[in-house]
Motif scaffolding. Structure first.
Motif, PDB file in Angstrom:
ATOM      1  N   GLU B 228     -60.236  42.166  -3.489  1.00  0.00           N
ATOM      2  CA  GLU B 228     -59.713  40.812  -3.627  1.00  0.00           C
ATOM      3  C   GLU B 228     -59.862  40.395  -5.090  1.00  0.00           C
ATOM      4  OE1 GLU B 228     -61.980  38.406  -1.003  1.00  0.00           O
ATOM      5  OE2 GLU B 228     -63.765  38.433  -2.249  1.00  0.00           O
ATOM      6  N   VAL B 229     -59.014  39.453  -5.494  1.00  0.00           N
ATOM      7  CA  VAL B 229     -59.007  39.000  -6.880  1.00  0.00           C
ATOM      8  C   VAL B 229     -59.372  37.524  -6.911  1.00  0.00           C
ATOM      9  CG1 VAL B 229     -57.534  38.527  -8.888  1.00  0.00           C
ATOM     10  CG2 VAL B 229     -57.301  40.690  -7.644  1.00  0.00           C
ATOM     11  N   ILE B 230     -60.393  37.178  -7.704  1.00  0.00           N
ATOM     12  CA  ILE B 230     -60.717  35.775  -7.915  1.00  0.00           C
ATOM     13  C   ILE B 230     -59.683  35.239  -8.909  1.00  0.00           C
ATOM     14  CG2 ILE B 230     -62.504  34.150  -8.652  1.00  0.00           C
ATOM     15  CD1 ILE B 230     -64.482  36.568  -8.199  1.00  0.00           C
ATOM     16  N   GLU B 231     -58.721  34.498  -8.405  1.00  0.00           N
ATOM     17  CA  GLU B 231     -57.543  34.214  -9.218  1.00  0.00           C
ATOM     18  C   GLU B 231     -57.855  33.384 -10.464  1.00  0.00           C
ATOM     19  OE1 GLU B 231     -54.104  33.121  -6.968  1.00  0.00           O
ATOM     20  OE2 GLU B 231     -54.031  35.129  -6.080  1.00  0.00           O
ATOM     21  N   ASP B 232     -58.870  32.485 -10.362  1.00  0.00           N
ATOM     22  CA  ASP B 232     -59.234  31.675 -11.530  1.00  0.00           C
ATOM     23  C   ASP B 232     -59.631  32.513 -12.732  1.00  0.00           C
ATOM     24  OD1 ASP B 232     -58.908  29.613  -9.927  1.00  0.00           O
ATOM     25  OD2 ASP B 232     -61.017  29.014  -9.759  1.00  0.00           O
ATOM     26  N   ARG B 233     -60.131  33.712 -12.438  1.00  0.00           N
ATOM     27  CA  ARG B 233     -60.654  34.521 -13.537  1.00  0.00           C
ATOM     28  C   ARG B 233     -59.598  35.449 -14.116  1.00  0.00           C
ATOM     29  NH1 ARG B 233     -66.224  37.120 -11.815  1.00  0.00           N
ATOM     30  NH2 ARG B 233     -67.345  35.235 -11.295  1.00  0.00           N
ATOM     31  N   CYS B 234     -58.428  35.517 -13.505  1.00  0.00           N
ATOM     32  CA  CYS B 234     -57.434  36.498 -13.928  1.00  0.00           C
ATOM     33  C   CYS B 234     -56.687  35.988 -15.152  1.00  0.00           C
ATOM     34  CB  CYS B 234     -56.456  36.782 -12.795  1.00  0.00           C
ATOM     35  SG  CYS B 234     -55.203  37.979 -13.270  1.00  0.00           S
ATOM     36  N   MET B 235     -56.650  36.809 -16.224  1.00  0.00           N
ATOM     37  CA  MET B 235     -55.830  36.436 -17.390  1.00  0.00           C
ATOM     38  C   MET B 235     -54.646  37.394 -17.547  1.00  0.00           C
ATOM     39  SD  MET B 235     -57.303  38.876 -19.117  1.00  0.00           S
ATOM     40  CE  MET B 235     -58.784  39.635 -19.744  1.00  0.00           C
ATOM     41  N   PHE B 236     -54.270  38.006 -16.434  1.00  0.00           N
ATOM     42  CA  PHE B 236     -52.968  38.679 -16.307  1.00  0.00           C
ATOM     43  C   PHE B 236     -52.795  39.868 -17.260  1.00  0.00           C
ATOM     44  CE2 PHE B 236     -52.584  33.974 -16.096  1.00  0.00           C
ATOM     45  CZ  PHE B 236     -52.775  33.868 -14.725  1.00  0.00           C
ATOM     46  N   CYS B 237     -53.883  40.588 -17.502  1.00  0.00           N
ATOM     47  CA  CYS B 237     -53.813  41.680 -18.465  1.00  0.00           C
ATOM     48  C   CYS B 237     -53.163  42.926 -17.880  1.00  0.00           C
ATOM     49  CB  CYS B 237     -55.211  42.019 -18.968  1.00  0.00           C
ATOM     50  SG  CYS B 237     -56.248  42.800 -17.717  1.00  0.00           S
ATOM     51  N   ALA B 238     -53.073  43.032 -16.562  1.00  0.00           N
ATOM     52  CA  ALA B 238     -52.458  44.181 -15.882  1.00  0.00           C
ATOM     53  C   ALA B 238     -53.284  45.450 -15.977  1.00  0.00           C
ATOM     54  CB  ALA B 238     -51.025  44.450 -16.366  1.00  0.00           C
ATOM     55  N   ASN B 239     -54.499  45.317 -16.424  1.00  0.00           N
ATOM     56  CA  ASN B 239     -55.369  46.475 -16.493  1.00  0.00           C
ATOM     57  C   ASN B 239     -55.570  47.088 -15.103  1.00  0.00           C
ATOM     58  OD1 ASN B 239     -56.634  47.924 -18.476  1.00  0.00           O
ATOM     59  ND2 ASN B 239     -58.617  46.957 -18.147  1.00  0.00           N
ATOM     60  N   CYS B 240     -55.706  46.226 -14.109  1.00  0.00           N
ATOM     61  CA  CYS B 240     -55.911  46.724 -12.742  1.00  0.00           C
ATOM     62  C   CYS B 240     -54.686  47.485 -12.251  1.00  0.00           C
ATOM     63  CB  CYS B 240     -56.247  45.570 -11.800  1.00  0.00           C
ATOM     64  SG  CYS B 240     -55.113  44.180 -11.900  1.00  0.00           S
ATOM     65  N   TYR B 241     -53.508  46.981 -12.599  1.00  0.00           N
ATOM     66  CA  TYR B 241     -52.276  47.628 -12.156  1.00  0.00           C
ATOM     67  C   TYR B 241     -52.164  49.032 -12.746  1.00  0.00           C
ATOM     68  CZ  TYR B 241     -47.247  48.491 -11.718  1.00  0.00           C
ATOM     69  OH  TYR B 241     -46.033  49.033 -11.461  1.00  0.00           O
ATOM     70  N   THR B 242     -52.629  49.177 -13.992  1.00  0.00           N
ATOM     71  CA  THR B 242     -52.604  50.483 -14.616  1.00  0.00           C
ATOM     72  C   THR B 242     -53.456  51.477 -13.841  1.00  0.00           C
ATOM     73  OG1 THR B 242     -52.150  49.592 -16.783  1.00  0.00           O
ATOM     74  CG2 THR B 242     -53.257  51.698 -16.716  1.00  0.00           C
ATOM     75  N   VAL B 243     -54.566  50.988 -13.300  1.00  0.00           N
ATOM     76  CA  VAL B 243     -55.457  51.854 -12.548  1.00  0.00           C
ATOM     77  C   VAL B 243     -54.999  51.988 -11.095  1.00  0.00           C
ATOM     78  CG1 VAL B 243     -57.872  52.138 -11.839  1.00  0.00           C
ATOM     79  CG2 VAL B 243     -57.332  51.143 -14.044  1.00  0.00           C
ATOM     80  N   CYS B 244     -54.283  50.978 -10.605  1.00  0.00           N
ATOM     81  CA  CYS B 244     -53.974  50.907  -9.181  1.00  0.00           C
ATOM     82  C   CYS B 244     -52.550  50.395  -8.943  1.00  0.00           C
ATOM     83  CB  CYS B 244     -54.991  49.987  -8.496  1.00  0.00           C
ATOM     84  SG  CYS B 244     -54.676  49.743  -6.748  1.00  0.00           S
ATOM     85  N   PRO B 245     -51.624  51.319  -8.657  1.00  0.00           N
ATOM     86  CA  PRO B 245     -50.221  50.923  -8.468  1.00  0.00           C
ATOM     87  C   PRO B 245     -50.010  49.968  -7.289  1.00  0.00           C
ATOM     88  CG  PRO B 245     -50.456  53.314  -8.589  1.00  0.00           C
ATOM     89  CD  PRO B 245     -51.834  52.756  -8.543  1.00  0.00           C
TER      90      PRO B 245
END
Ligand code: HEM
Ligand code: HEM
Ligand code: SF4
Ligand code: SF4
Ligand code: SF4
Ligand code: SF4
Lengths: 402, 356
Positions: B228-245
């Motif tokens: 799960e993603v704590i949305e308040d903390r997300c600054m949309f860097c897409a680092n997670c997407y790079t690791v996880c399609p």
């Protein structure tokens, strides 16, 4: 697979206008390449939907190499079978990007035979980029390339393809031989280039002078930027000619000098070289009158990177002045020490610049055996929380003990 | 298998150097810019080497490369090079060939320029043509911006050099963060998680570890081991997407362009500087991105009209101050302009040096 060039009303708008059009380039390739036709199709879709249609790469490559190919697959393979695989091949460019017409034609022949006919000349890493290759064509492309004397570059967590400015080949300001050093490092690190084994990528970029035409200070883990130690070479007659031709030397040259070390009395230009920071401005403005000094070498800096993961960094000074002399063993020894430390202690996807931020530059220097120097900092620390690593008790240390 | 060549490295550069360069290697004395896009290097030996610099869209077909090769053969004994900004440079020894070459280059639909106080070709990345994490296109935006600014490529009437770069996501493959003007694709919504796929496609501990702000936690959702993603903390860097399609970021409504200004890499005069945020968000508006091109043209022309000679954009802004930059451009200063990541306080104004 598209057997004719698809309708692309949105993209066609980008054939208009005076700047050369990448859409025309894709259409040129599309005359012969079904892959390029499907690329047009999917790109038009992206222009309508405002979203890309590529999936993550996964591991593809040529046998025995971990780097050099970036996997790319379409998320709409049924609609666009020509680009169901559309991998990038990175090909190591010759230092300084010099070519003959024949060498370029050889590359074109190989790519027309096996791929999409589309390239980046060059990718921003510096490599020749063949854009759009099917998995089963990777080995044949590689075989033809190596027969023609070309090899793959780097990708992934390895030494990336080193690149350099044109240096002494065509620049009077080059303070060392950028092409020779780039070629030497590229050959020395073949294994590290092709077989990713680091926490993350490691880039070398070589610029011949502080103008830094390959943006080394911003884009390379190790930035090697030419400079000089002695006095700027000056030809007063030529200085006067610039003045006679209307250059406002006091305002536009001396007035912009960050060292505040230039004085022009209308007749003679004086430089207090002791305070010159070797910024290149005056030399850039009056190339016929001024030249870098004769005691030339390079400043070696370390650690630049883009924001991912911990934020962007510029390289910072590691060796204020280094004399690059083949076979460059001193530098290679230092790099090896740093690589060993970073591989041992670095976290996955941690660039060396971030590693240094985490462990502290002081500790890093201690580990690689370099003395701290005032040239390494913009100024000494402002915060008083110093991590002293040792302290003494009352009974310790009658002089010379232990 | 027959002998397979590996690790041969690139062709050694001297294979492709023209004789005049081999003879004058390291002996160049000075150069002059003869006219836009054309310079001459003069050697200690008296030899002269002319360079004609030609703009390029970077994405080039093999047909175009063959055109380049033909021109090099016709006018340059077959020698040419490329620049770090993807221009083509024809290397001539015969001055009389310059103008016919330029005529042929124009016939190909290309421009000559980019030397001296001018804009050079825009360094950029792959965008929708080729990359999975692109928040905007690259080649299309660049084409639209260069159509708008081409007169500054073909002339030398700018105060100083103008370097524009584009990266289509925060990875910044095009490393834009030190450009006079940086065009940067940004996402503005947290990843959408496909909980049925996370376990299959991703390694959950790596995904959690990939987030710079520790916004990602392992979680079981509808019976699936996922995150799960704590949305308040997300600054949309897409680092997670790079690791996880299974955590895509791309989104037509929330993706777009941000504009950054005032960076430089050269050490000339001012030290190298990062670019700073000018415009937080402009929606993607293909095919010609008019809001983006207008904003850039406006900033360029304001700088061109107001900077001192040789002053790069960042040097100019530093002299006049950021408040004045915002007043002059009419760009609204808003919350997003104030840094709130690590050591943000270092970017606050900590003096009364202000203009009114
Ligand atoms: C999580 C991080 C990153 C990921 C997943 C990533 C991924 C990619 C991918 C997929 C490409 C190939 C694009 C294509 O040709 O289709 C690429 C290219 C590139 N990347 Fe990255 N990248 C990352 C971070 C970086 C960083 C931090 C830098 C530089 C500092 C960088 C520099 C480059 C360069 C120079 C290219 C070549 C771009 C071009 O030739 O247009 N990348 N990257
Ligand atoms: C300070 C500012 C920067 C400027 C002016 C700048 C400028 C440029 C230029 C002109 C290029 C193309 C040069 C070439 O192809 O040889 C480029 C490419 C690139 N830049 Fe930057 N850049 C800056 C900062 C960065 C930073 C901090 C990074 C990241 C770590 C970065 C990563 C890249 C990458 C990855 C490429 C393509 C990669 C490569 O050539 O290896 N840039 N940049
Ligand atoms: S970095 Fe310096 S030496 Fe290299 S090409 Fe640029 S100006 Fe010349
Ligand atoms: S190189 Fe720069 S610092 Fe040195 S004298 Fe010239 S302008 Fe001044
Ligand atoms: S900047 Fe981002 S979207 Fe663009 S090519 Fe690099 S990784 Fe892909
Ligand atoms: S986009 Fe970046 S900040 Fe947001 S959850 Fe993913 S890794 Fe974390």
């Amino acid at each position: 697979m598209a057997d004719q060039i698809p309708n692309t009303p949105k993209l066609d708008e980008l054939e208009k206008g005076p700047w050369p059009s990448f859409v025309k380039e894709i259409k040129m390739a599309a005359k012969n390449s079904p892959m390029a036709r499907d690329l047009l199709g999917v790109l038009e879709l992206s222009y309508n939907e405002k979203i890309g249609h590529w999936k993550h790469g996964g591991i593809v490559g040529v046998m025995g190499y971990g780097g050099g190919v970036i996997g790319r697959y379409s998320d709409m393979p049924e609609e666009f079978p020509g680009i169901s695989h559309f991998h990038t091949i990175r090909i190591n460019q010759p230092s300084g990007w010099f070519y003959t017409a024949d060498a370029l034609r050889t590359l074109c022949d190989i790519w027309d035979k096996h791929g999409s006919g589309l390239t980046n000349m060059h990718g921003s890493t510096g490599d020749i980029v063949f854009l759009g290759c099917r998995t089963d064509a990777l080995e044949p492309v590689f075989e033809d390339l190596t027969k023609a004397g070309f090899d793959l570059g780097g990708s992934g967590s390895d030494v990336r393809t080193p690149s350099c400015c044109c240096g002494p080949a065509r620049c009077e300001w080059a303070c060392y031989d950028t092409l020779a050093l780039t070629y030497d490092l590229t050959m020395h690190y073949q294994d590290e280039l092709h077989r990713p084994a680091f926490p993350y990528k490691f880039k070398f970029k070589m610029s011949g002078c502080p103008n830094d035409c390959v943006a080394s200070i911003a884009r390379a883990d190790m930035s090697i930027i030419g400079t000089w130690r002695d006095d700027i070479q000056m030809n007063q007659d030529e200085v006067k000619k610039y003045a006679d031709n209307g250059l406002n030397i006091q305002r536009d040259v001396a007035g912009n000098c960050p060292g505040k070390c230039m004085d022009w009395d209308g007749n003679e230009l004086k430089i207090e070289n002791e305070y010159c920071v070797r910024c290149m401005h005056c030399i850039n403005v009056m190339p016929k009158a001024l030249r870098p000094g004769k005691d030339r070498g390079a400043c070696v800096l370390l650690g630049s990177k883009a924001p991912i993961v911990e934020g962007a960094l510029l390289s910072s000074v590691l060796i204020p002045f280094w004399k690059p002399e083949p076979p460059y063993e001193d530098l290679k020894d230092l790099v090896e020490t740093m690589h060993d430390l970073w591989c041992e202690e670095g976290k996955a996807r941690e660039r060396i610049g971030e590693f240094i931020q985490r462990v502290g530059m002081g500790n890093f220097l201690e580990e690689i055996g370099l003395e701290p120097l005032p040239e390494m900092v913009a100024h000494p620390r402002e915060n008083p929380y110093v991590f002293y690593e040792e302290y003494y008790e009352e009974d310790d240390g009658d002089e010379g003990e232990e | 298998m027959a002998e397979r060549l590996t690790d041969i490295g690139p062709p050694k550069y001297d294979k492709f150097l023209p004789p005049i360069i081999k003879e004058n290697y390291g002996k160049w004395l000075y150069h002059e810019v003869l006219k836009p896009g054309v310079m001459v290097h003069v050697s200690e030996t008296g030899d002269k080497l002319f360079t004609v610099r030609v703009g390029s869209p970077r994405l080039v077909s093999t047909e175009k490369i063959r055109n380049y090769a033909d021109l090099a053969e016709k006018y340059c004994d077959g020698y040419l090079r490329f620049t770090s900004r993807h221009n083509v440079e024809f290397l001539l020894t015969r001055e009389e060939n310059i103008d016919p070459l330029i005529a042929d280059v124009k016939g190909l639909g290309h421009m000559v320029g980019g030397i001296g106080n001018s804009i050079s070709s825009i360094v950029h990345t792959q965008g929708w043509i080729h990359c999975h994490s692109a928040a905007t296109d690259a080649s299309g935006v660049v084409k639209a911006v260069m159509d708008d600014l081409h007169e500054y490529f073909e002339t030398m009437k700018l105060p100083g050099k103008l370097r524009i770069a584009l990266a289509c996501c925060l990875n910044m493959c095009g490393a834009v963060h030190c450009s006079d003007i940086a065009i940067l694709g940004i996402h503005r919504r947290p990843p959408r998680i496909d909980h049925t796929k996370v376990k299959k496609m991703c390694e959950i501990p790596s995904v959690s570890a990939s987030c710079p702000t520790a916004a990602i936690r392992p979680a079981t959702v509808d019976g699936h081991p996922s995150v799960e993603v704590i949305e308040d903390r997300c600054m949309f860097c897409a680092n997670c997407y790079t690791v996880c399609p299974a955590m895509p970021m791309n989104d037509p409504l929330n993706d777009g362009i941000s504009i950054w200004v005032g960076g430089k890499v050269s050490n000339a005069r001012h030290e190298p500087m990062f670019s700073k945020l000018a415009i937080p968000f402009i929606p993607n508006n293909p095919p010609r991105w008019p809001e983006t091109t207008d904003a850039i043209k406006k900033i360029v022309e304001l700088w061109a009209a107001n900077a001192n000679k040789y002053e790069r954009m960042g040097e100019w802004i530093e002299r006049i101050g950021w408040p004045k930059f915002f007043r002059m451009t009419g760009i609204k200063f808003q919350k997003e302009h104030i840094d709130d990541f690590k050591y943000a306080g270092l970017t606050f104004k900590r003096s009364t040096h202000l203009t009114y």
